[in-house]
Design a protein around this motif. Sequence first.
Motif, mmCIF file in Angstrom:
data_model
loop_
_atom_site.group_PDB
_atom_site.id
_atom_site.type_symbol
_atom_site.label_atom_id
_atom_site.label_comp_id
_atom_site.label_asym_id
_atom_site.label_seq_id
_atom_site.Cartn_x
_atom_site.Cartn_y
_atom_site.Cartn_z
ATOM 1 N N TRP A 14 -36.839 -67.539 51.016
ATOM 2 C CA TRP A 14 -36.123 -67.301 52.275
ATOM 3 C C TRP A 14 -34.873 -66.449 52.040
ATOM 4 N N LEU A 15 -34.881 -65.706 50.909
ATOM 5 C CA LEU A 15 -33.819 -64.763 50.552
ATOM 6 C C LEU A 15 -32.478 -65.444 50.331
ATOM 7 N N ASP A 16 -32.530 -66.696 49.921
ATOM 8 C CA ASP A 16 -31.329 -67.437 49.537
ATOM 9 C C ASP A 16 -31.431 -67.664 48.028
ATOM 10 N N TYR A 17 -30.638 -66.926 47.267
ATOM 11 C CA TYR A 17 -30.736 -66.971 45.808
ATOM 12 C C TYR A 17 -29.665 -67.856 45.175
ATOM 13 N N SER A 18 -29.104 -68.749 45.942
ATOM 14 C CA SER A 18 -28.151 -69.713 45.396
ATOM 15 C C SER A 18 -28.873 -70.709 44.498
ATOM 16 N N ASN A 19 -28.114 -71.313 43.610
ATOM 17 C CA ASN A 19 -28.663 -72.310 42.685
ATOM 18 C C ASN A 19 -28.384 -73.705 43.228
ATOM 19 N N TYR A 20 -29.442 -74.410 43.597
ATOM 20 C CA TYR A 20 -29.321 -75.719 44.215
ATOM 21 C C TYR A 20 -29.727 -76.827 43.250
ATOM 22 N N THR A 21 -29.104 -77.974 43.417
ATOM 23 C CA THR A 21 -29.485 -79.168 42.675
ATOM 24 C C THR A 21 -29.970 -80.221 43.664
ATOM 25 N N LEU A 22 -30.966 -80.987 43.266
ATOM 26 C CA LEU A 22 -31.549 -81.986 44.149
ATOM 27 C C LEU A 22 -30.591 -83.160 44.333
ATOM 28 N N VAL A 23 -30.375 -83.568 45.579
ATOM 29 C CA VAL A 23 -29.621 -84.797 45.837
ATOM 30 C C VAL A 23 -30.432 -85.970 45.301
ATOM 31 N N PRO A 24 -29.824 -86.934 44.626
ATOM 32 C CA PRO A 24 -30.589 -88.063 44.068
ATOM 33 C C PRO A 24 -31.505 -88.715 45.108
ATOM 34 N N GLY A 25 -32.785 -88.841 44.752
ATOM 35 C CA GLY A 25 -33.764 -89.422 45.669
ATOM 36 C C GLY A 25 -34.208 -88.487 46.766
ATOM 37 N N GLY A 26 -33.782 -87.217 46.714
ATOM 38 C CA GLY A 26 -34.005 -86.288 47.809
ATOM 39 C C GLY A 26 -35.421 -85.827 48.016
ATOM 40 N N ALA A 34 -19.216 -82.496 44.353
ATOM 41 C CA ALA A 34 -19.284 -81.091 44.740
ATOM 42 C C ALA A 34 -17.963 -80.426 44.401
ATOM 43 N N ALA A 35 -18.022 -79.103 44.177
ATOM 44 C CA ALA A 35 -16.821 -78.355 43.828
ATOM 45 C C ALA A 35 -16.079 -77.907 45.080
ATOM 46 N N VAL A 36 -14.902 -77.281 44.871
ATOM 47 C CA VAL A 36 -14.054 -76.930 46.000
ATOM 48 C C VAL A 36 -14.486 -75.658 46.704
ATOM 49 N N LEU A 37 -15.327 -74.846 46.087
ATOM 50 C CA LEU A 37 -15.579 -73.500 46.596
ATOM 51 C C LEU A 37 -16.844 -73.449 47.455
ATOM 52 N N ASP A 38 -16.804 -74.035 48.632
ATOM 53 C CA ASP A 38 -17.870 -73.932 49.622
ATOM 54 C C ASP A 38 -19.247 -74.374 49.152
ATOM 55 N N PRO A 39 -19.418 -75.612 48.718
ATOM 56 C CA PRO A 39 -20.768 -76.089 48.423
ATOM 57 C C PRO A 39 -21.619 -76.057 49.686
ATOM 58 N N THR A 40 -22.941 -75.917 49.511
ATOM 59 C CA THR A 40 -23.849 -75.706 50.628
ATOM 60 C C THR A 40 -24.998 -76.708 50.595
ATOM 61 N N LEU A 41 -25.299 -77.310 51.748
ATOM 62 C CA LEU A 41 -26.399 -78.258 51.904
ATOM 63 C C LEU A 41 -27.595 -77.564 52.542
ATOM 64 N N ARG A 42 -28.814 -77.816 52.011
ATOM 65 C CA ARG A 42 -30.046 -77.374 52.658
ATOM 66 C C ARG A 42 -31.115 -78.447 52.452
ATOM 67 N N ASP A 67 -36.921 -83.075 50.606
ATOM 68 C CA ASP A 67 -36.324 -82.184 49.609
ATOM 69 C C ASP A 67 -34.917 -81.747 50.015
ATOM 70 N N VAL A 68 -33.981 -82.673 49.853
ATOM 71 C CA VAL A 68 -32.582 -82.456 50.232
ATOM 72 C C VAL A 68 -31.830 -81.894 49.018
ATOM 73 N N TYR A 69 -31.241 -80.713 49.177
ATOM 74 C CA TYR A 69 -30.594 -80.005 48.075
ATOM 75 C C TYR A 69 -29.145 -79.668 48.401
ATOM 76 N N LEU A 70 -28.342 -79.540 47.337
ATOM 77 C CA LEU A 70 -26.952 -79.126 47.442
ATOM 78 C C LEU A 70 -26.692 -78.017 46.440
ATOM 79 N N ASP A 71 -26.081 -76.937 46.909
ATOM 80 C CA ASP A 71 -25.537 -75.927 46.005
ATOM 81 C C ASP A 71 -24.105 -76.351 45.717
ATOM 82 N N PRO A 72 -23.852 -77.016 44.597
ATOM 83 C CA PRO A 72 -22.554 -77.669 44.403
ATOM 84 C C PRO A 72 -21.437 -76.731 43.979
ATOM 85 N N ARG A 73 -21.773 -75.495 43.609
ATOM 86 C CA ARG A 73 -20.756 -74.638 43.002
ATOM 87 C C ARG A 73 -20.615 -73.287 43.687
ATOM 88 N N ALA A 74 -21.039 -73.213 44.921
ATOM 89 C CA ALA A 74 -20.883 -71.966 45.691
ATOM 90 C C ALA A 74 -21.433 -70.769 44.946
#
Length: 210
Positions: A51-63, A113-121, A201-208
């Motif tokens: 979907w043209l989103d090349y951010s690096n996401y980590t899975l939320v525990p149990g997601g 999550a870090a301070v620089l705009d983490p992103t949820l998808r 499949d709940v993900y967080l990009d924790p480091r912007a």
Amino acid sequence: MAGMRLLRRGLPGLLAALALAAMPAAASADSLSLGLDGCAARPTAQVFSRWLDYSNYTLVPGGTFEGSLSDWKLTGGAKVVSGNESFNVHGSGETHALSLPSGSSATTPAVCAAVLDPTLRYFAANDGGLLSLLNVQILYYLPTGGVLTLPLGVNAGGKSWAPSLPTIVTANLLGLITGGQVKVAFRFVPVGLGAKWRIDDVYLDPRASH
């Protein structure tokens, strides 16, 4: 007014610069990274690249909802059901999702999550009526021990599985007062007439990384 808008847009970068300036000049690259992030290392992947989103996401525990949800808080009939999201971004062979009927809610475990705009998808499918919405909230764990709950976004998706839009975690700047990180959780609440949803499949990009 234009000056105020520019100031608000530049605030995250300004705060980050101030945080860097406050560190010792002899600090190594690794310690600088820890100073801005503060979260333990976690595996990440570009799971939304199609979907043209090349951010690096980590899975939320149990997601993925394939195993134990002991750290999730489920209320009002929220439960695991058969039927994985159709894109299999976490891998083939998974067979479950989370059902959220009207009056229910699901809250993730707390994550760093870090301070620089983490992103949820996440992935969602609307099984309810046309006026059914999925409300997403953020729970910010205050350094003083309290919990601040804020609105994060609303999903008005369709009947078929689809990725949510990237949702910026709005409470992140408060992390500057806690070592460059925040402790947050996310709550999913179906709202509206005939509300009923599934998520997976709940993900967080924790480091912007975007």
